[in-house]
Design an enzyme around this catalytic site. Structure first.
Site, PDB file in Angstrom:
ATOM      1  N   ILE A  14      30.365  55.511 -95.244  1.00  0.00           N
ATOM      2  CA  ILE A  14      31.342  55.475 -94.149  1.00  0.00           C
ATOM      3  C   ILE A  14      32.608  56.231 -94.549  1.00  0.00           C
ATOM      4  CG2 ILE A  14      32.551  54.029 -92.466  1.00  0.00           C
ATOM      5  CD1 ILE A  14      30.576  51.776 -93.107  1.00  0.00           C
ATOM      6  N   THR A  38      30.082  55.668-108.055  1.00  0.00           N
ATOM      7  CA  THR A  38      28.959  54.848-108.518  1.00  0.00           C
ATOM      8  C   THR A  38      27.679  55.473-107.957  1.00  0.00           C
ATOM      9  OG1 THR A  38      28.879  53.445-106.553  1.00  0.00           O
ATOM     10  CG2 THR A  38      30.429  52.786-108.300  1.00  0.00           C
ATOM     11  N   THR A 133      33.174  43.462 -92.938  1.00  0.00           N
ATOM     12  CA  THR A 133      31.871  43.381 -92.294  1.00  0.00           C
ATOM     13  C   THR A 133      31.749  42.147 -91.399  1.00  0.00           C
ATOM     14  OG1 THR A 133      29.538  42.979 -92.790  1.00  0.00           O
ATOM     15  CG2 THR A 133      31.075  42.263 -94.445  1.00  0.00           C
ATOM     16  N   ASP A 134      30.856  42.225 -90.420  1.00  0.00           N
ATOM     17  CA  ASP A 134      30.570  41.047 -89.594  1.00  0.00           C
ATOM     18  C   ASP A 134      29.808  39.980 -90.395  1.00  0.00           C
ATOM     19  OD1 ASP A 134      28.097  42.331 -89.805  1.00  0.00           O
ATOM     20  OD2 ASP A 134      27.711  42.429 -87.641  1.00  0.00           O
ATOM     21  N   GLU A 135      29.281  40.364 -91.569  1.00  0.00           N
ATOM     22  CA  GLU A 135      28.475  39.409 -92.347  1.00  0.00           C
ATOM     23  C   GLU A 135      29.313  38.251 -92.875  1.00  0.00           C
ATOM     24  OE1 GLU A 135      25.461  41.162 -94.876  1.00  0.00           O
ATOM     25  OE2 GLU A 135      25.513  43.015 -93.713  1.00  0.00           O
ATOM     26  N   TYR A 159      27.098  39.245-101.333  1.00  0.00           N
ATOM     27  CA  TYR A 159      27.852  40.370-100.752  1.00  0.00           C
ATOM     28  C   TYR A 159      28.830  39.849 -99.709  1.00  0.00           C
ATOM     29  CZ  TYR A 159      28.829  44.083 -97.354  1.00  0.00           C
ATOM     30  OH  TYR A 159      29.452  44.926 -96.470  1.00  0.00           O
ATOM     31  N   LYS A 163      33.009  39.877 -99.657  1.00  0.00           N
ATOM     32  CA  LYS A 163      33.811  40.535 -98.613  1.00  0.00           C
ATOM     33  C   LYS A 163      34.732  39.512 -97.939  1.00  0.00           C
ATOM     34  CE  LYS A 163      33.630  44.254 -97.386  1.00  0.00           C
ATOM     35  NZ  LYS A 163      34.336  45.476 -97.873  1.00  0.00           N
ATOM     36  N   PRO A 214       8.909  48.586 -95.781  1.00  0.00           N
ATOM     37  CA  PRO A 214       8.891  47.146 -96.051  1.00  0.00           C
ATOM     38  C   PRO A 214       9.689  46.365 -95.005  1.00  0.00           C
ATOM     39  CG  PRO A 214      10.137  48.354 -97.750  1.00  0.00           C
ATOM     40  CD  PRO A 214       9.862  49.304 -96.643  1.00  0.00           C
ATOM     41  N   TYR A 216      11.044  42.868 -94.090  1.00  0.00           N
ATOM     42  CA  TYR A 216      11.272  41.565 -94.717  1.00  0.00           C
ATOM     43  C   TYR A 216      10.922  40.450 -93.727  1.00  0.00           C
ATOM     44  CZ  TYR A 216      14.291  44.188 -98.043  1.00  0.00           C
ATOM     45  OH  TYR A 216      14.810  45.066 -98.965  1.00  0.00           O
ATOM     46  N   ASN A 258      14.771  44.141 -86.273  1.00  0.00           N
ATOM     47  CA  ASN A 258      14.459  45.155 -87.297  1.00  0.00           C
ATOM     48  C   ASN A 258      13.177  45.910 -86.972  1.00  0.00           C
ATOM     49  OD1 ASN A 258      16.712  44.392 -88.695  1.00  0.00           O
ATOM     50  ND2 ASN A 258      15.629  43.050 -90.121  1.00  0.00           N
TER      51      ASN A 258
HETATM   52  P1  NAD Z   1      28.655  52.695 -99.756  1.00  0.00           P
HETATM   53  O1  NAD Z   1      27.976  51.782-100.715  1.00  0.00           O
HETATM   54  O2  NAD Z   1      27.887  53.808 -99.141  1.00  0.00           O
HETATM   55  O3  NAD Z   1      29.914  53.368-100.495  1.00  0.00           O
HETATM   56  C1  NAD Z   1      30.779  52.649-101.301  1.00  0.00           C
HETATM   57  C2  NAD Z   1      31.670  53.651-102.039  1.00  0.00           C
HETATM   58  O4  NAD Z   1      32.586  52.900-102.852  1.00  0.00           O
HETATM   59  C3  NAD Z   1      30.906  54.584-102.978  1.00  0.00           C
HETATM   60  O5  NAD Z   1      31.373  55.899-102.820  1.00  0.00           O
HETATM   61  C4  NAD Z   1      31.244  54.059-104.362  1.00  0.00           C
HETATM   62  O6  NAD Z   1      31.229  55.075-105.362  1.00  0.00           O
HETATM   63  C5  NAD Z   1      32.630  53.492-104.149  1.00  0.00           C
HETATM   64  N1  NAD Z   1      32.971  52.451-105.109  1.00  0.00           N
HETATM   65  C6  NAD Z   1      32.201  51.382-105.490  1.00  0.00           C
HETATM   66  N2  NAD Z   1      32.848  50.672-106.403  1.00  0.00           N
HETATM   67  C7  NAD Z   1      34.051  51.279-106.604  1.00  0.00           C
HETATM   68  C8  NAD Z   1      35.166  50.989-107.431  1.00  0.00           C
HETATM   69  N3  NAD Z   1      35.167  49.938-108.262  1.00  0.00           N
HETATM   70  N4  NAD Z   1      36.233  51.809-107.362  1.00  0.00           N
HETATM   71  C9  NAD Z   1      36.247  52.882-106.547  1.00  0.00           C
HETATM   72  N5  NAD Z   1      35.208  53.206-105.761  1.00  0.00           N
HETATM   73  C10 NAD Z   1      34.131  52.410-105.797  1.00  0.00           C
HETATM   74  O7  NAD Z   1      29.313  51.775 -98.670  1.00  0.00           O
HETATM   75  P2  NAD Z   1      29.525  52.020 -97.109  1.00  0.00           P
HETATM   76  O8  NAD Z   1      28.276  51.677 -96.402  1.00  0.00           O
HETATM   77  O9  NAD Z   1      30.142  53.340 -96.921  1.00  0.00           O
HETATM   78  O10 NAD Z   1      30.580  50.875 -96.770  1.00  0.00           O
HETATM   79  C11 NAD Z   1      31.982  51.118 -96.811  1.00  0.00           C
HETATM   80  C12 NAD Z   1      32.706  49.842 -96.509  1.00  0.00           C
HETATM   81  O11 NAD Z   1      32.326  49.362 -95.228  1.00  0.00           O
HETATM   82  C13 NAD Z   1      32.409  48.713 -97.489  1.00  0.00           C
HETATM   83  O12 NAD Z   1      33.597  48.009 -97.735  1.00  0.00           O
HETATM   84  C14 NAD Z   1      31.415  47.837 -96.753  1.00  0.00           C
HETATM   85  O13 NAD Z   1      31.496  46.497 -97.161  1.00  0.00           O
HETATM   86  C15 NAD Z   1      31.868  48.026 -95.315  1.00  0.00           C
HETATM   87  N6  NAD Z   1      30.807  47.846 -94.309  1.00  0.00           N
HETATM   88  C16 NAD Z   1      29.688  48.638 -94.341  1.00  0.00           C
HETATM   89  C17 NAD Z   1      28.717  48.471 -93.360  1.00  0.00           C
HETATM   90  C18 NAD Z   1      27.477  49.332 -93.317  1.00  0.00           C
HETATM   91  O14 NAD Z   1      26.641  49.134 -92.428  1.00  0.00           O
HETATM   92  N7  NAD Z   1      27.322  50.305 -94.196  1.00  0.00           N
HETATM   93  C19 NAD Z   1      28.869  47.487 -92.385  1.00  0.00           C
HETATM   94  C20 NAD Z   1      30.011  46.680 -92.414  1.00  0.00           C
HETATM   95  C21 NAD Z   1      30.994  46.893 -93.371  1.00  0.00           C
HETATM   96  P1  TYD Z   2      20.332  46.466 -94.501  1.00  0.00           P
HETATM   97  O1  TYD Z   2      20.291  47.888 -94.049  1.00  0.00           O
HETATM   98  O2  TYD Z   2      20.138  46.165 -95.942  1.00  0.00           O
HETATM   99  O3  TYD Z   2      21.707  45.869 -93.947  1.00  0.00           O
HETATM  100  P2  TYD Z   2      22.219  44.317 -93.916  1.00  0.00           P
HETATM  101  O4  TYD Z   2      21.388  43.514 -94.832  1.00  0.00           O
HETATM  102  O5  TYD Z   2      23.616  44.480 -94.412  1.00  0.00           O
HETATM  103  O6  TYD Z   2      22.115  43.900 -92.487  1.00  0.00           O
HETATM  104  O7  TYD Z   2      19.223  45.660 -93.707  1.00  0.00           O
HETATM  105  C1  TYD Z   2      19.213  45.612 -92.292  1.00  0.00           C
HETATM  106  C2  TYD Z   2      18.130  44.626 -91.900  1.00  0.00           C
HETATM  107  O8  TYD Z   2      16.854  45.153 -92.280  1.00  0.00           O
HETATM  108  C3  TYD Z   2      18.240  43.286 -92.626  1.00  0.00           C
HETATM  109  O9  TYD Z   2      17.837  42.250 -91.717  1.00  0.00           O
HETATM  110  C4  TYD Z   2      17.249  43.390 -93.766  1.00  0.00           C
HETATM  111  C5  TYD Z   2      16.173  44.288 -93.194  1.00  0.00           C
HETATM  112  N1  TYD Z   2      15.472  45.155 -94.160  1.00  0.00           N
HETATM  113  C6  TYD Z   2      14.074  45.186 -94.191  1.00  0.00           C
HETATM  114  O10 TYD Z   2      13.394  44.476 -93.415  1.00  0.00           O
HETATM  115  N2  TYD Z   2      13.458  46.009 -95.086  1.00  0.00           N
HETATM  116  C7  TYD Z   2      14.170  46.796 -95.956  1.00  0.00           C
HETATM  117  O11 TYD Z   2      13.552  47.522 -96.772  1.00  0.00           O
HETATM  118  C8  TYD Z   2      15.602  46.768 -95.903  1.00  0.00           C
HETATM  119  C9  TYD Z   2      16.421  47.609 -96.844  1.00  0.00           C
HETATM  120  C10 TYD Z   2      16.214  45.927 -94.984  1.00  0.00           C
END
Ligand code: NAD
Ligand code: TYD
Length: 369
Positions: A14, A38, A133-135, A159, A163, A214, A216, A258
């Site tokens: 993001i 990372t 996150t909404d989680e 996780y 958050k 896969p 789940y 899913n």
């Molecule tokens: P991502 O895992 O793709 O990226 C995380 C980034 O943070 C990476 O570039 C990583 O190198 C960096 N990072 C990790 N640890 C670090 C540290 N200690 N110091 C500096 N940088 C560090 O994550 P994302 O999917 O882009 O999510 C971004 C944010 O949005 C997160 O806070 C996540 O909780 C939140 N979020 C994501 C989703 C989603 O669907 N992806 C949904 C809700 C909220």
């Molecule tokens: P994910 O993308 O890991 O996001 P989150 O757990 O944060 O919602 O997973 C989305 C949904 O898909 C979640 O209900 C778990 C499921 N899932 C599978 O069924 N198989 C998979 O291999 C993965 C990665 C997720």
């Protein structure tokens, strides 16, 4: 007015999309990417911005107060946008400590540093925006109303708990020390540059490689899918127009099971192979290359421990206050995302991580070759 934004986690999914979005819409602003790089961070996702000199990349840890303080002072930062986190639920089951260190302690370090630098009267031009996150709200039953900003926090995974803890710290630093924050809790994002461990990119990459998909448990868990560009637009509105101290939920208005998501992906990829025959040569292991359907790869596996059944987001406050709703339908967003992964094979091949894949296969009992 030209501003400097320091974007933590800018090399992640993001964060990278946000930097591209911001640079295109606010070309006069300066972007400082602060990222530890990372496994989930990829400087290649920022390449175009780095090449054009539109962004400075600093490799550093959000848990490192000295490095963060130096970055803030050197660049005279107006807005911090905190995306940096460990973000994958399955990884949090394997190693919860990493989530506490980065998401809780790391956010605490950021807050402490900005509090020290900005003091009790930071001025209207300073802002700390925290992306969550909404989680944090836990899980919903099939007929429950969607999560609103006043839903009580009830996180279920390590996780989500990490958050939630970070969100509480952000709010507390605002109330106690006057840190000028905003906060957003969004639903599941999808789109370009997403690491192929999350459901949608994982399934795209596995279909193209002929590996199992896969599912789940029973695959009837519901997520509310938000295209990452709609998320970036929401953050932009919050940063530029929201009152300090407010939180907004951001949803995609696309609640799907899913299994529905995976089946839609399979159909989309099958259709792409039909209209673009060269895909069969590029991806000979994909079922569609042999005239078979991608859905033949679907495999039901063990359920995720503590698996939340349903997430759904009530985005009415964001719409009412700031006029923001999701533009992308899931169908359009999925088509755009699939096309991006087809067009960017070198990006996803470069980021795959073998040891994690082995753990996932043991954990869920998948039968990948
Ligand atoms: P991502 O895992 O793709 O990226 C995380 C980034 O943070 C990476 O570039 C990583 O190198 C960096 N990072 C990790 N640890 C670090 C540290 N200690 N110091 C500096 N940088 C560090 O994550 P994302 O999917 O882009 O999510 C971004 C944010 O949005 C997160 O806070 C996540 O909780 C939140 N979020 C994501 C989703 C989603 O669907 N992806 C949904 C809700 C909220
Ligand atoms: P994910 O993308 O890991 O996001 P989150 O757990 O944060 O919602 O997973 C989305 C949904 O898909 C979640 O209900 C778990 C499921 N899932 C599978 O069924 N198989 C998979 O291999 C993965 C990665 C997720």
């Amino acid at each position: 007015m030209s501003r400097t934004l320091l974007v933590t986690g800018a090399a992640g999914f993001i964060g990278a999309n946000f930097c591209h979005y911001w640079a295109a819409r606010h070309p006069g602003d300066r972007l400082v990417a602060y990222d530890l790089l990372t496994y989930a961070g990829n400087a290649a996702s920022l390449k175009a911005l780095l090449d054009r000199g539109q962004l400075t990349l600093l490799r550093a840890d959000i848990g490192d107060a000295e490095a963060f303080g130096r970055a803030m002072a050197d660049h005279d930062v107006h807005w911090v946008v905190n995306f940096a986190a460990e973000s994958h639920v399955d990884r949090s089951i394997r190693d919860p400590g990493a989530f506490v260190r980065t998401n809780v302690l790391g956010t605490h370090v950021l807050l402490d540093v900005v509090r020290g630098l900005w003091g009790a009267s930071p001025g209207a031009e300073r802002r700390f925006h925290h992306v969550s996150t909404d989680e944090v709200y836990g899980t919903l039953g099939p007929d429950d109303p969607p999560f609103s900003e006043s839903t009580a926090y009830a996180p279920n995974s390590p996780y989500a708990a990490s958050k939630a803890a970070a969100d509480h710290l952000v709010r507390a630093y605002g109330r106690t020390y006057g840190v000028p924050f905003t906060l957003s809790n969004c639903s599941n994002n999808y789109g370009p540059y997403q690491f192929p461990e999350k459901l949608i990119p994982l399934c795209i990459v596995n279909i193209l490689s002929g590996r199992p998909l896969p599912v789940y448990g029973d695959g009837r868990q519901v997520r509310d899918w938000l295209h990452v560009t709609d998320h970036c637009r929401a953050i932009e509105a919050i940063l530029t127009r929201a009152t300090t101290g407010t939180s907004y939920n951001v949803g995609g208005g696309a609640e799907l099971r899913n299994l529905e998501v995976i089946e839609a992906l399979c159909r989309r990829i099958d259709a792409a192979f039909l209209t673009t025959p060269s895909l069969g040569e590029r991806f000979p292991s994909a079922p569609a290359a042999r005239g078979e359907v991608s859905a033949s790869l679907i495999e039901f596996v063990r359920d995720r421990p503590g698996h939340d059944r349903r997430y759904a987001v009530d985005g009415r406050l964001l719409e009412r206050d700031l006029g923001v709703t999701a533009d992308y339908t899931f169908e359009r967003g999925l088509a755009q995302t699939v096309q991006w992964y087809l067009d960017n094979e070198p990006w996803w091949r470069a980021v795959m991580d073998g040891s994690y894949q082995d753990w996932i296969e043991r954990q869920y009992g998948t039968t990948a070759p």
